[in-house]
Design a protein around this motif. Sequence first.
Motif, PDB file in Angstrom:
ATOM      1  N   ILE A  36       0.734  -1.266   0.070  1.00  0.00           N
ATOM      2  CA  ILE A  36       0.106  -0.133   0.116  1.00  0.00           C
ATOM      3  C   ILE A  36       1.167   1.292   0.045  1.00  0.00           C
ATOM      4  O   ILE A  36       0.444   2.288  -0.229  1.00  0.00           O
ATOM      5  CB  ILE A  36      -1.151  -0.002   1.177  1.00  0.00           C
ATOM      6  CG1 ILE A  36      -2.168   1.046   0.952  1.00  0.00           C
ATOM      7  CG2 ILE A  36      -0.438   0.203   2.448  1.00  0.00           C
ATOM      8  CD1 ILE A  36      -3.318   0.821   1.735  1.00  0.00           C
ATOM      9  N   PHE A  80       1.230   3.686  -2.899  1.00  0.00           N
ATOM     10  CA  PHE A  80      -0.304   4.224  -3.311  1.00  0.00           C
ATOM     11  C   PHE A  80      -0.200   5.524  -2.316  1.00  0.00           C
ATOM     12  O   PHE A  80      -0.789   6.784  -2.621  1.00  0.00           O
ATOM     13  CB  PHE A  80      -1.490   3.330  -3.036  1.00  0.00           C
ATOM     14  CG  PHE A  80      -1.382   2.315  -4.223  1.00  0.00           C
ATOM     15  CD1 PHE A  80      -1.810   2.693  -5.434  1.00  0.00           C
ATOM     16  CD2 PHE A  80      -0.851   1.146  -3.860  1.00  0.00           C
ATOM     17  CE1 PHE A  80      -2.026   2.033  -6.426  1.00  0.00           C
ATOM     18  CE2 PHE A  80      -0.809   0.188  -4.936  1.00  0.00           C
ATOM     19  CZ  PHE A  80      -1.339   0.606  -6.015  1.00  0.00           C
ATOM     20  N   GLU A  81       0.069   5.235  -0.975  1.00  0.00           N
ATOM     21  CA  GLU A  81      -0.172   6.463  -0.045  1.00  0.00           C
ATOM     22  C   GLU A  81       0.746   7.584  -0.410  1.00  0.00           C
ATOM     23  O   GLU A  81       0.337   8.840  -0.465  1.00  0.00           O
ATOM     24  CB  GLU A  81       0.390   5.735   1.426  1.00  0.00           C
ATOM     25  CG  GLU A  81      -0.720   5.209   1.871  1.00  0.00           C
ATOM     26  CD  GLU A  81      -0.384   4.377   3.272  1.00  0.00           C
ATOM     27  OE1 GLU A  81      -1.426   3.905   4.026  1.00  0.00           O
ATOM     28  OE2 GLU A  81       0.842   4.438   3.640  1.00  0.00           O
ATOM     29  N   TYR A  91      -0.416   9.413  -3.239  1.00  0.00           N
ATOM     30  CA  TYR A  91      -1.473  10.344  -2.603  1.00  0.00           C
ATOM     31  C   TYR A  91      -1.178  11.568  -2.006  1.00  0.00           C
ATOM     32  O   TYR A  91      -1.665  12.576  -2.362  1.00  0.00           O
ATOM     33  CB  TYR A  91      -2.530   9.607  -1.977  1.00  0.00           C
ATOM     34  CG  TYR A  91      -3.564  10.156  -1.210  1.00  0.00           C
ATOM     35  CD1 TYR A  91      -4.710  10.822  -2.031  1.00  0.00           C
ATOM     36  CD2 TYR A  91      -3.399  10.501   0.189  1.00  0.00           C
ATOM     37  CE1 TYR A  91      -5.609  11.246  -1.402  1.00  0.00           C
ATOM     38  CE2 TYR A  91      -4.670  11.324   0.727  1.00  0.00           C
ATOM     39  CZ  TYR A  91      -5.836  11.793  -0.269  1.00  0.00           C
ATOM     40  OH  TYR A  91      -6.618  12.231   0.529  1.00  0.00           O
TER      41      TYR A  91
END
Lengths: 280, 288
Positions: B181, B184-185, B188
Amino acid sequence: MIERPRTRTQRWLDRALLALGVVLFVSPAISVFLWMLSLAFKNEVDNLAYPPVFVPSPPTLANFAAVFRENNFLLYFWNSVVVSGVSTLAAVLVGVPAGYAIARLRARGLLLVVLVARMTPAISFLIPLFTLFQALGITGTLTPVVITHLVITVPIVVYVVSGYFETLPEELEEAALVDGCTQWQRFTLIAVPLARPGITVAAILAFIFSWNNFIFGAVLAGRTTRTLPVAVYNVLTFEQVSWGPLAAAALLVTLPVLVLTVMVQKEIVGGLTAGGVKGG
Amino acid sequence: MTSSDRRRLVAFIAPALLVVLAVAVFPWAFTLWMSLFDWKIGSASIFVGLENYVALAHDARFLWSVVRTLLFTALAVVVPLVLGTAAALVFHQRFPLRGLLRSLFTLPMMATPVAIALVWTMMFHPQQGVLNYLLSLAGIGPSEWVYSPALAIPCLVMVDVWQWTPLVMLIVLGGLASLPIDPFEAAYLDGATRWQTLRHVTLPMLFPFVLVAAMIRMIDALKTFDTIYVITQGGPGTASETINLYLYLQAFSFYQVGKSSAVVVVFFALVIGLSLLLFWLRRRADYA
């Protein structure tokens, strides 16, 4: 997944797009099966109508009756059950111990043989085996068909089962060893019961791909030893082609597989993606 | 593990190895040997060395079947990869009835190929087929579908795409589920839009899974037989005759064991060669 802050309109737009995507992907997949159902339950007049009739009204079983009347369908069904059943059972008997040993010896190199077998076109197995079976004089019985189906079932079982054993912790078995178990007891009493889900998936996949196989039966089977896919293909070639019975026969062949697939969907997905297996 | 343990475990493998030797390794050896003979079932076999191979190199019908196989394979790999990856991105989202819809989507790859090939044959029918009716609804004139030499291969590709896109979807979906993950963080926090995240984070990380799917798809596409045999028998004429169809004809209609064995060897070399090429691409991608 990261949740992004979205306004209400954006959320609705997202949902609409997602729904559109799902519909676009799922509808072609199922419409072919729906059309098969439609053809199988319509009478011959509606099947030849233009513009086509989509919903059978009233639905008729005449096509299925015709399939059973004009062909020895029960015999072919039984042939398929025997061929896929025996070749799957044999594959489990030899493939589970092999898969176990490959996992415990960390001998993944041996899986290369399985991979190469998968890369080989089915016909290339058939030419030598056909010649051999002719020399032995056993063509025309179910035995050669069962033997060739091992080409499909054994690699699937070895591949899926060895992958499953690799995920099982060895410590449980070590404990058994301390308790004085032999290697064989350790395998049958500890490892196999733990791996039952993996073995089940392997057996189901092997059965399905054996059931679906056409070419081995097409080459090796005689009039009375045809498997179902071969028998259905012959409905196409040997009769005045009428669509209703043809669709009914196609439905009868593939229905057991479809039902099995939907029933054990989750387990099958795991097994399939592990090995990317496909027979034939 | 002691060495006697190891020896016992090897005994576990022996039965399976025996089966594989009998039904796979024996045929490979036999085929290689037979390809050196001029042998038709029912007549004597004569040793001819590499003559079968030389004859194949001059056999226009065989060479065209190779070209058609490569064309079919290229299309039947690329299209499912694109569609299957897109489908995986869709099925990775959460929505009601996802499990059921996903299993409906995967039905084509599990269904009996002969059965679905028969249904496609009926759908392709130029007069009574439902596909021409659907075209007419869209205001397009009727097509000859598989009865047209130019369209036979594209139509067969369409059936193959319909059947095998789900497998690509499943493999890529498995890949999506395994992605970490953190990237993706990071994307973002750096203010990447969703499109930028997809383009520069998700897709590059999915690449290894797409390559695995490409490999499996390529092997299967090269070997495609059932659907082609049922829908066109290689026709019209020889317009959709792939290597596999040509091979079937030589082996089980003409019983040319020697010649068809040579075809098998060439075919197999092609499968191995293309697989190694993909392996090499994957290696290179790993280092890059």
